[in-house]
Design a protein around this motif. Structure first.
Motif, PDB file in Angstrom:
ATOM      1  N   GLY A 119       0.955  -1.303   0.003  1.00  0.00           N
ATOM      2  CA  GLY A 119      -0.122   0.146   0.019  1.00  0.00           C
ATOM      3  C   GLY A 119       0.872   1.397  -0.146  1.00  0.00           C
ATOM      4  N   SER A 120       2.068   1.258  -0.427  1.00  0.00           N
ATOM      5  CA  SER A 120       2.864   2.629  -0.190  1.00  0.00           C
ATOM      6  C   SER A 120       2.431   3.214  -1.430  1.00  0.00           C
ATOM      7  N   ARG A 177      19.268   6.644   1.462  1.00  0.00           N
ATOM      8  CA  ARG A 177      19.026   7.960   1.743  1.00  0.00           C
ATOM      9  C   ARG A 177      17.589   8.121   1.238  1.00  0.00           C
ATOM     10  N   ASN A 178      17.087   7.647   0.148  1.00  0.00           N
ATOM     11  CA  ASN A 178      16.085   8.136  -0.607  1.00  0.00           C
ATOM     12  C   ASN A 178      14.794   7.145  -0.401  1.00  0.00           C
ATOM     13  N   LEU A 179      15.214   5.880  -0.101  1.00  0.00           N
ATOM     14  CA  LEU A 179      14.482   4.719  -0.113  1.00  0.00           C
ATOM     15  C   LEU A 179      13.744   4.555   1.415  1.00  0.00           C
ATOM     16  N   TYR A 180      14.582   4.735   2.343  1.00  0.00           N
ATOM     17  CA  TYR A 180      14.405   4.684   3.828  1.00  0.00           C
ATOM     18  C   TYR A 180      13.016   5.294   4.105  1.00  0.00           C
ATOM     19  N   ALA A 191       7.532   3.842   5.732  1.00  0.00           N
ATOM     20  CA  ALA A 191       6.177   4.303   5.818  1.00  0.00           C
ATOM     21  C   ALA A 191       5.142   3.182   5.496  1.00  0.00           C
ATOM     22  N   ILE A 192       5.423   2.261   5.078  1.00  0.00           N
ATOM     23  CA  ILE A 192       4.458   1.301   4.463  1.00  0.00           C
ATOM     24  C   ILE A 192       3.367   0.742   5.170  1.00  0.00           C
ATOM     25  N   ASP A 193       3.799   0.622   6.542  1.00  0.00           N
ATOM     26  CA  ASP A 193       2.763   0.303   7.678  1.00  0.00           C
ATOM     27  C   ASP A 193       3.416   0.049   8.920  1.00  0.00           C
ATOM     28  N   ALA A 194       2.633  -0.066   9.857  1.00  0.00           N
ATOM     29  CA  ALA A 194       3.053   0.078  11.319  1.00  0.00           C
ATOM     30  C   ALA A 194       4.026  -1.173  11.583  1.00  0.00           C
ATOM     31  N   VAL A 237      12.726  -6.026   6.639  1.00  0.00           N
ATOM     32  CA  VAL A 237      13.336  -7.087   5.550  1.00  0.00           C
ATOM     33  C   VAL A 237      13.414  -6.504   4.155  1.00  0.00           C
ATOM     34  N   ILE A 238      12.512  -5.694   3.916  1.00  0.00           N
ATOM     35  CA  ILE A 238      12.463  -4.955   2.486  1.00  0.00           C
ATOM     36  C   ILE A 238      13.721  -4.057   2.427  1.00  0.00           C
ATOM     37  N   ILE A 239      14.321  -3.611   3.806  1.00  0.00           N
ATOM     38  CA  ILE A 239      15.706  -2.648   3.643  1.00  0.00           C
ATOM     39  C   ILE A 239      16.592  -3.608   3.535  1.00  0.00           C
TER      40      ILE A 239
END
Length: 283
Positions: A176-177, A228-231, A236-239, A246-248
């Motif tokens: 949902g991002s 720096r840009n993706l974090y 912010a995708i969910d709580a 895991v995505i990072i």
């Protein structure tokens, strides 16, 4: 009676059905006409929101670009609508980031810079890999160019720049991002490849320790630029913090895999991507 101003005249009749004692100024209401919306006979514009910036001001370009069909040339021209000063500014911002790169693009990501940056990286990797192979075989008095290095560089750089951002966008979309669309991620990864140009230019040395140091520096700088840009987008995708983590980790590991592949294939003697000359038993 049709109204030329694009409105429908609606007469409000009172309960007695008597218009003789009504005030037409109060009983006439004007509503926007829906004559232009014909769900049965008109073509529906394609959904191009995955290629339009979201969450940042884009100067009104999204509304106009969404009206262009995917199969029209004008649809793709908008992704190359940049001038030299914009390209240079974005390159400087990628090498020396002082602000978020997604903000530097100001809602107008392009594919021109990423394409030529990736192409330049491919050519330089081929050149430096060729020099490295030449230094290995210089004592034989001959050298045959191996264009498998060129195809290997093209497959690695183009494949990484095209498919990794696409996969990341799909994952973010699944959760949902709305922080970035696939075009912005392509531009981010494309300009992030810029660091590999100076790294490749100095990594033809026969000293393996130097090649490792240069590759590590390129990995740290490019991964830092991406994070720096993706974090902010990923977190912010969910709580659920583990999901973001895991995505990072996946993004960092994939980028580290790119750096390792570059080091092994192009910055080392006896590259697996290179053709071993006949009669060479050094391996």
């Amino acid at each position: 009676m049709a109204n030329r101003g694009g409105y429908d005249a609606v007469v409000d009749v009172d309960a007695e059905g008597d218009l003789g004692h009504t005030d037409l100024n109060d009983d006439l209401e004007f509503h926007n006409s829906n004559f232009d919306s014909n769900p049965n006979g008109r073509k529906v514009q394609p959904d191009t929101t995955f290629l339009t910036p979201s969450g940042r001001a884009n100067g009104g370009s999204s509304s106009s670009s969404s009206k262009r069909f995917l199969w029209s040339i004008s649809f793709y021209q908008q992704f190359f609508d940049v001038d030299t000063s914009q390209i240079l500014h974005r390159c400087r911002s990628a090498l020396y980031p002082r602000a978020l790169f997604l903000d530097v693009m100001e809602g107008n990501p392009d594919l021109y810079g990423p394409f030529w940056i990736a192409t330049t990286v491919v050519v330089i990797l081929f050149m430096t890999g060729t020099i490295s192979q030449y230094l290995q075989t210089a004592d034989r008095g001959y050298y045959a160019y191996d264009f498998k290095l060129l195809s290997g560089a093209a497959g690695l750089i183009y494949g990484y720049t095209l498919f990794i951002p696409l996969a990341l966008w799909a994952v973010l979309k699944w959760f949902g991002s709305e922080g970035a669309n696939v075009l912005e991620l392509w531009a981010l990864y494309g300009y992030g490849n810029l660091i590999w140009i100076p790294v490749a230019l100095v990594s033809w040395s026969p000293l393996s320790i130097l090649n490792y140091a240069f590759t590590a520096a390129g990995l740290v700088l490019s991964a830092g630029f991406l994070m720096r840009n993706l974090y902010p987008i990923i977190t912010a995708i969910d709580a659920k913090r583990p999901t973001s983590s895991v995505i990072i980790v996946g993004v960092v590991l994939l980028h580290a895999g790119l750096a390792i592949a570059i080091k092994i294939l192009f910055f080392a003697h006896g590259s697996p991507a290179a053709k071993v000359p006949a009669g060479d038993d050094s391996s």
